[in-house]
Design a protein around this motif. Structure first.
Motif, PDB file in Angstrom:
ATOM      1  N   PRO A  46      -6.257  73.705  52.373  1.00 37.76           N
ATOM      2  CA  PRO A  46      -5.319  73.336  53.438  1.00 37.76           C
ATOM      3  C   PRO A  46      -4.064  74.198  53.487  1.00 37.76           C
ATOM      4  N   ASP A  47      -3.640  74.745  52.352  1.00 39.58           N
ATOM      5  CA  ASP A  47      -2.391  75.505  52.313  1.00 39.58           C
ATOM      6  C   ASP A  47      -2.596  77.011  52.465  1.00 39.58           C
ATOM      7  N   ALA A  48      -3.845  77.442  52.590  1.00 40.25           N
ATOM      8  CA  ALA A  48      -4.119  78.874  52.748  1.00 40.25           C
ATOM      9  C   ALA A  48      -3.773  79.319  54.166  1.00 40.25           C
ATOM     10  N   PRO A  49      -3.327  80.572  54.326  1.00 41.34           N
ATOM     11  CA  PRO A  49      -2.985  81.048  55.674  1.00 41.34           C
ATOM     12  C   PRO A  49      -4.227  81.198  56.553  1.00 41.34           C
ATOM     13  N   ALA A  50      -4.160  80.622  57.740  1.00 42.28           N
ATOM     14  CA  ALA A  50      -5.251  80.727  58.706  1.00 42.28           C
ATOM     15  C   ALA A  50      -4.943  81.783  59.756  1.00 42.28           C
ATOM     16  N   ILE A  51      -3.691  81.825  60.236  1.00 42.52           N
ATOM     17  CA  ILE A  51      -3.291  82.729  61.319  1.00 42.52           C
ATOM     18  C   ILE A  51      -1.980  83.393  60.944  1.00 42.52           C
ATOM     19  N   THR A  58       0.379  80.206  60.143  1.00 44.88           N
ATOM     20  CA  THR A  58      -0.196  78.878  60.339  1.00 44.88           C
ATOM     21  C   THR A  58      -1.226  78.648  59.252  1.00 44.88           C
ATOM     22  N   THR A  59      -1.092  77.567  58.497  1.00 43.07           N
ATOM     23  CA  THR A  59      -2.061  77.267  57.443  1.00 43.07           C
ATOM     24  C   THR A  59      -3.275  76.559  58.038  1.00 43.07           C
ATOM     25  N   TYR A  60      -4.328  76.464  57.228  1.00 47.30           N
ATOM     26  CA  TYR A  60      -5.516  75.763  57.707  1.00 47.30           C
ATOM     27  C   TYR A  60      -5.242  74.276  57.922  1.00 47.30           C
ATOM     28  N   GLY A  61      -4.403  73.699  57.085  1.00 45.69           N
ATOM     29  CA  GLY A  61      -4.038  72.304  57.293  1.00 45.69           C
ATOM     30  C   GLY A  61      -3.302  72.107  58.600  1.00 45.69           C
ATOM     31  N   GLU A  62      -2.396  73.033  58.911  1.00 47.59           N
ATOM     32  CA  GLU A  62      -1.651  72.947  60.172  1.00 47.59           C
ATOM     33  C   GLU A  62      -2.552  73.169  61.370  1.00 47.59           C
ATOM     34  N   LEU A  63      -3.457  74.140  61.278  1.00 51.99           N
ATOM     35  CA  LEU A  63      -4.384  74.387  62.384  1.00 51.99           C
ATOM     36  C   LEU A  63      -5.266  73.166  62.615  1.00 51.99           C
ATOM     37  N   ASP A  64      -5.715  72.540  61.539  1.00 52.10           N
ATOM     38  CA  ASP A  64      -6.542  71.345  61.646  1.00 52.10           C
ATOM     39  C   ASP A  64      -5.770  70.217  62.328  1.00 52.10           C
ATOM     40  N   ALA A  65      -4.510  70.008  61.904  1.00 56.37           N
ATOM     41  CA  ALA A  65      -3.702  68.936  62.479  1.00 56.37           C
ATOM     42  C   ALA A  65      -3.415  69.191  63.955  1.00 56.37           C
ATOM     43  N   ARG A  66      -3.040  70.416  64.300  1.00 54.91           N
ATOM     44  CA  ARG A  66      -2.704  70.726  65.689  1.00 54.91           C
ATOM     45  C   ARG A  66      -3.932  70.638  66.590  1.00 54.91           C
ATOM     46  N   SER A  67      -5.091  71.038  66.085  1.00 55.03           N
ATOM     47  CA  SER A  67      -6.294  70.910  66.909  1.00 55.03           C
ATOM     48  C   SER A  67      -6.645  69.439  67.136  1.00 55.03           C
ATOM     49  N   SER A  68      -6.359  68.581  66.151  1.00 55.78           N
ATOM     50  CA  SER A  68      -6.579  67.147  66.349  1.00 55.78           C
ATOM     51  C   SER A  68      -5.628  66.596  67.398  1.00 55.78           C
ATOM     52  N   GLN A  69      -4.386  67.071  67.418  1.00 59.52           N
ATOM     53  CA  GLN A  69      -3.449  66.662  68.465  1.00 59.52           C
ATOM     54  C   GLN A  69      -3.955  67.090  69.841  1.00 59.52           C
ATOM     55  N   VAL A  70      -4.498  68.309  69.925  1.00 63.27           N
ATOM     56  CA  VAL A  70      -5.075  68.762  71.192  1.00 63.27           C
ATOM     57  C   VAL A  70      -6.228  67.848  71.598  1.00 63.27           C
ATOM     58  N   GLY A  71      -7.088  67.516  70.644  1.00 59.19           N
ATOM     59  CA  GLY A  71      -8.197  66.615  70.946  1.00 59.19           C
ATOM     60  C   GLY A  71      -7.709  65.284  71.471  1.00 59.19           C
ATOM     61  N   ARG A  72      -6.663  64.723  70.858  1.00 60.40           N
ATOM     62  CA  ARG A  72      -6.103  63.458  71.320  1.00 60.40           C
ATOM     63  C   ARG A  72      -5.494  63.597  72.719  1.00 60.40           C
ATOM     64  N   ALA A  73      -4.844  64.729  72.991  1.00 59.14           N
ATOM     65  CA  ALA A  73      -4.278  64.961  74.327  1.00 59.14           C
ATOM     66  C   ALA A  73      -5.388  65.041  75.373  1.00 59.14           C
ATOM     67  N   LEU A  74      -6.494  65.665  75.021  1.00 64.10           N
ATOM     68  CA  LEU A  74      -7.620  65.753  75.952  1.00 64.10           C
ATOM     69  C   LEU A  74      -8.203  64.366  76.230  1.00 64.10           C
ATOM     70  N   ILE A  75      -8.325  63.556  75.197  1.00 70.01           N
ATOM     71  CA  ILE A  75      -8.820  62.190  75.392  1.00 70.01           C
ATOM     72  C   ILE A  75      -7.882  61.418  76.328  1.00 70.01           C
ATOM     73  N   ALA A  76      -6.569  61.604  76.136  1.00 69.33           N
ATOM     74  CA  ALA A  76      -5.595  60.923  76.989  1.00 69.33           C
ATOM     75  C   ALA A  76      -5.722  61.352  78.446  1.00 69.33           C
ATOM     76  N   ASP A  77      -6.213  62.567  78.666  1.00 69.98           N
ATOM     77  CA  ASP A  77      -6.444  63.057  80.028  1.00 69.98           C
ATOM     78  C   ASP A  77      -7.809  62.656  80.573  1.00 69.98           C
TER      79      ASP A  77
END
Length: 532
Positions: A46-51, A58-77
């Protein structure tokens, strides 16, 4: 096509162990879908650099969390499994967030080419009918009311406000391996857009060679100058996630600057074009730079001459990989491995090949009319079968049936032949395609657009050699009687209607175009005449 063919050209396929035909998560389980690639990687490191981009990491943990937020935003739409979620823009962290976020709710990520003209992009939106369109920085406005199926257009200014308020809890959808996972758009020879559906199973098999054999690991830094809306750029981005490597979202096109970037950022894997490698070895600073981090240069679209390979190896000390494939085959289906780049005496011609067939892929060369296999050394059409081949064209069963035979062979439209060692050589493109800077340009599309000019009577578009782009479109034009038309006027006309990479870099006016007795245009003669 029958599974029994002409002797001398048997099915070509690799012989790796079956497990090497698939990609695997850090825990050893097989990749089944795109969402699982990020979920497993973030769980392992989770703490390794992804981007890496500028001063930002951006770490892999951060990318994972932000993509989940995007998924939740899409569901809300109101986005549901199977809906399309489109992204248009340059390579950016938000592309990967949307890709993985869509995958986490079972939506189909749709990667759009931001270099297209507005009318071209509009045609693709009408075909894909995405529920949500996310735009990168600097993209022109798209009116949702012009596309009734669009629930939301998320601009770069809106992006954080759109996804940020949502929790970072993974929506938890698990796509089946054969579900459509992503759609890439490619123009057909008629100019009509076709959406290429790729699945989790496709990805698992297509990434296997890079996953197992290219040395990507948690210490690697991969540079992806190729846009993510291209299958090759997308593949490097996803295999970096799979193997826990850092993805560098910076690039340079000028050789001196590229040398500084590769060395300064300690890049281990870079995708390049052969002409750029040739220019890089001529940079004085390259011969004294510290290249200890560079492991692989990955290239395609053109052969790498032996003298360039020898000089580059001496300077960079890295290995080379090349491959051939289509978006419809999820990228590479052949590979020219590092050891193939130093052929035995008398075998130098294999550097003009695209290598041997990858493990798990079937590839044959057939007569394009009878679909019967041709002997070694005889030119024919390249056909591909196996788990790499697309599910089909989005909402276009007629085009799918034309491209894939009833027994599963993908008709590439590319001319090729095998040698007696199993190396595949590409010849004339049966589809008349031009490859310019990695972009596919279909002359028929350009010709159709330029024929609309009132001063154009006849036109032929061919590819000419370019030191920068490999090939560039060039137009040979017959004017209508009584009309005046200048070169720049026609180029400007093209740029108003087509993406700039499709527009001719030059125009020559002629009295007539060469044709045979039956009136068929002799493009081969034009290619010979303008070969530079």
């Amino acid at each position: 096509m029958s599974d029994t063919g002409v002797a001398g050209n048997p099915d070509q396929s690799g012989n790796a162990a079956p497990e090497q035909n698939w990609s695997y998560h850090p825990d050893g389980t097989r990749v089944l879908n795109i969402a699982g690639i990020l979920r497993s990687r973030a769980g392992a490191t989770p703490d390794a650099p992804a981007i890496l981009q500028g001063a930002d990491t951006t770490t892999y943990g951060e990318l994972d969390a932000r993509s989940s937020q995007v998924g939740r935003a899409l569901i809300a739409d109101g986005v549901a499994p199977g809906d399309r979620v489109a992204y248009v823009g340059v390579n950016a962290p938000s592309f990967l967030e949307v890709l993985y976020g869509a995958a986490k709710i079972g939506a189909i990520a749709t990667a759009l080419n931001n270099r297209l003209a507005p009318t071209e992009l509009d045609g693709i939106l009408r075909d894909a009918r995405p529920a949500v369109l996310v735009q990168g920085v600097g993209e022109p406005a798209v009116r949702p009311d012009a596309h009734p199926w669009l629930r939301r257009v998320v601009t770069s200014d809106d992006y954080i406000g759109w996804m940020g308020p949502h929790p970072a809890a993974d929506p938890g959808f698990e796509a089946a391996p054969h579900d459509p996972a992503v759609v890439f758009y490619t123009s057909g020879t008629t100019g009509l857009p076709k959406g290429i559906m790729l699945t989790g199973d496709n990805m698992s098999q297509a990434l296997a060679v890079l996953h197992h054999d290219a040395g990507f690991d948690s210490t690697s830094v991969a540079m992806a100058p190729i846009p993510f809306f291209h299958i090759s750029g997308f593949g490097i981005a996803v295999v970096a996630t799979l193997n826990g490597s850092a993805l560098l979202l910076e690039t340079e096109t000028e050789p001196h600057a590229l040398v500084e970037l590769l060395v300064g950022r300690r890049v281990s894997h870079a995708a390049v074009v052969p002409t750029l490698v040739q220019r890089m070895v001529d940079v004085p600073a390259a011969s004294t730079a510290d290249w200890s981090s560079l492991k692989y240069l990955i290239y395609g679209s053109a052969p790498m001459p032996l003298p360039v390979i020898q000089r580059a190896t001496a300077i960079f000390g890295c290995r080379f990989l090349s491959s051939y494939g289509l978006t419809e085959s999820n990228g590479g289906v052949t590979i020219l491995r590092p050891e193939d780049h130093f052929p035995e005496a008398g075998r130098e011609q294999q550097l003009r090949s695209v290598g041997r067939v990858m493990s798990g892929v079937e590839l044959v060369v057939v007569d394009p009319v009878t679909l019967q296999r041709v002997p070694v050394g005889v030119k024919g059409e390249v056909l591909i079968r196996g788990g790499h081949v697309m599910l089909g064209y989005w909402d276009n069963p007629a085009a799918t049936a034309a491209a894939i035979t009833p027994d599963g062979w993908l008709r590439t439209g590319d001319g090729g032949s095998f040698d007696d060692q199993g190396y595949l050589y590409l010849h004339d493109r049966l589809k008349d395609m031009i490859v310019s800077g990695g972009e596919n340009v279909f002359p028929a599309e350009v010709e159709s657009a330029l024929t609309a000019h009132p001063a154009v009577a006849e036109i032929a578009v061919i590819g000419i050699a370019s030191p920068t782009w490999g090939e560039s479109p060039y137009a040979i034009v017959v004017r209508r009687p009584g009309h005046l038309l200048r070169e720049q006027e026609l180029i400007d006309f093209a740029r108003e209607r087509l993406a700039h990479f499709k527009c001719p870099v030059g125009v020559e006016f002629v009295a007539s175009l060469p044709r045979n007795a039956s009136g068929k245009l002799l493009k081969n003669r034009l290619r010979e005449q303008y070969r530079g």
